[in-house]
Write a protein that holds these residues in place. Structure first.
Motif, PDB file in Angstrom:
ATOM      1  N   THR A   1       1.480  -1.274   0.402  1.00  0.00           N
ATOM      2  CA  THR A   1      -0.074  -0.320  -0.304  1.00  0.00           C
ATOM      3  C   THR A   1       1.203   1.576  -0.475  1.00  0.00           C
ATOM      4  O   THR A   1       1.980   1.163   0.397  1.00  0.00           O
TER       5      THR A   1
ATOM      6  N   ALA B   1      -0.574   3.865   1.681  1.00  0.00           N
ATOM      7  CA  ALA B   1      -0.868   4.468   2.581  1.00  0.00           C
ATOM      8  C   ALA B   1      -0.257   3.901   4.112  1.00  0.00           C
ATOM      9  O   ALA B   1       0.509   2.903   3.482  1.00  0.00           O
ATOM     10  N   SER B   2      -0.522   4.954   5.123  1.00  0.00           N
ATOM     11  CA  SER B   2      -0.084   4.276   5.970  1.00  0.00           C
ATOM     12  C   SER B   2      -0.144   2.873   7.033  1.00  0.00           C
ATOM     13  O   SER B   2      -1.048   2.194   6.541  1.00  0.00           O
ATOM     14  N   GLY B   3       0.957   2.166   7.766  1.00  0.00           N
ATOM     15  CA  GLY B   3       1.053   0.561   8.373  1.00  0.00           C
ATOM     16  C   GLY B   3       2.551  -0.421   8.017  1.00  0.00           C
ATOM     17  O   GLY B   3       3.095   0.214   7.354  1.00  0.00           O
ATOM     18  N   ASP B   4       2.500  -1.195   8.332  1.00  0.00           N
ATOM     19  CA  ASP B   4       3.190  -2.400   7.980  1.00  0.00           C
ATOM     20  C   ASP B   4       4.212  -2.966   7.292  1.00  0.00           C
ATOM     21  O   ASP B   4       4.889  -2.947   5.868  1.00  0.00           O
TER      22      ASP B   4
ATOM     23  N   SER C   1       3.510  -0.732   3.666  1.00  0.00           N
ATOM     24  CA  SER C   1       3.637   0.763   2.953  1.00  0.00           C
ATOM     25  C   SER C   1       4.846   0.777   2.804  1.00  0.00           C
ATOM     26  O   SER C   1       5.790   0.419   3.070  1.00  0.00           O
TER      27      SER C   1
ATOM     28  N   VAL D   1       6.221   4.433   1.015  1.00  0.00           N
ATOM     29  CA  VAL D   1       6.259   4.971   1.534  1.00  0.00           C
ATOM     30  C   VAL D   1       7.216   4.756   3.097  1.00  0.00           C
ATOM     31  O   VAL D   1       6.944   4.166   3.783  1.00  0.00           O
ATOM     32  N   GLY D   2       8.535   5.909   3.141  1.00  0.00           N
ATOM     33  CA  GLY D   2       9.250   5.687   3.567  1.00  0.00           C
ATOM     34  C   GLY D   2      10.721   5.006   3.631  1.00  0.00           C
ATOM     35  O   GLY D   2      11.316   4.678   4.636  1.00  0.00           O
TER      36      GLY D   2
ATOM     37  N   THR E   1       8.469   8.819  -1.344  1.00  0.00           N
ATOM     38  CA  THR E   1       7.994  10.038  -0.406  1.00  0.00           C
ATOM     39  C   THR E   1       6.055  10.325  -0.441  1.00  0.00           C
ATOM     40  O   THR E   1       5.682   9.948  -2.039  1.00  0.00           O
ATOM     41  N   VAL E   2       5.684  10.468  -0.156  1.00  0.00           N
ATOM     42  CA  VAL E   2       3.703  10.739  -0.436  1.00  0.00           C
ATOM     43  C   VAL E   2       4.000  11.597  -1.596  1.00  0.00           C
ATOM     44  O   VAL E   2       4.467  12.897  -1.132  1.00  0.00           O
TER      45      VAL E   2
END
Length: 189
Positions: A144, A146-149, A151, A153-154, A184-185
């Motif tokens: 995803t 979106a944020s979360g394990d 993700s 992103v980052g 990054t988003v």
């Protein structure tokens, strides 16, 4: 009238417009969460590492329960190069070792896109043409923006000097990290 005071209909509409009240008459636009989820997007720009001169970028877009990744590279040597999402969004080391190992939240072995299970961050190889450019588009199920394990992103997108052999543990024997970009988003249009 029945003794109750009635405000004009125009007052009601003005109040609805001013305060965007959900109980107001007229069509209500409700967010379509599935459609909006598909609009989530992340980006990265490659920074040259390990003495290379590569550049490029990638767009990572939510596509239902998957992430579609579109990668463009320039200035790489012709042939295949391993491409992976790495655990840490840190490209500060000259050899990109700061990006850590492949993104592998479920603890699987390394493998190619056709293998299951495999590291979540295993993207296989990108083919670079004689002019030093290459493109790749892949879909990673279960990840995803979106944020979360799960993700992306980052984390870091890393281009390697050699082809990923799609079997050697833990990273496919793909050599030095020649390009690295923090995911990054995407903001704005």
């Amino acid at each position: 009238m029945n003794g109750k005071s009635h405000r004009p209909l125009s007052f009601l509409f003005a109040t609805c417009i001013l305060f965007a009240l959900p109980a107001c008459p007229g069509p209500q636009v409700k967010p379509d969460s599935a459609k909006n989820a598909n609009l989530a997007e992340a980006v990265t720009t490659f920074e040259a590492r390990s003495g290379s001169a590569i550049s490029g970028d990638a767009t990572l877009r939510q596509d239902g329960d998957s992430v579609r990744i579109m990668v463009n590279v320039k200035g790489a040597t012709a042939g295949e190069h391993g491409l992976h999402i790495h655990e840490k969004g840190d490209c500060s080391a000259p050899d990109a070792a700061s990006a850590g190992p492949h993104f592998n939240p479920l603890g699987h072995n390394h493998g190619g896109m056709e293998q299951s299970p495999r590291h979540a961050g295993d993207l296989g190889n990108i083919t670079v043409n004689a002019d030093g450019t290459g493109t790749l588009e892949v879909v990673l199920k279960g990840l995803t923006v979106a944020s979360g394990d799960l993700s992306v992103v980052g984390r870091a997108l890393v281009l390697h000097e050699k082809p990923d052999d799609l079997r050697t543990q833990p990273s496919g024997n793909s050599g030095a990290r020649i390009g690295c970009g923090v995911i990054t988003v995407k903001t704005g249009n």
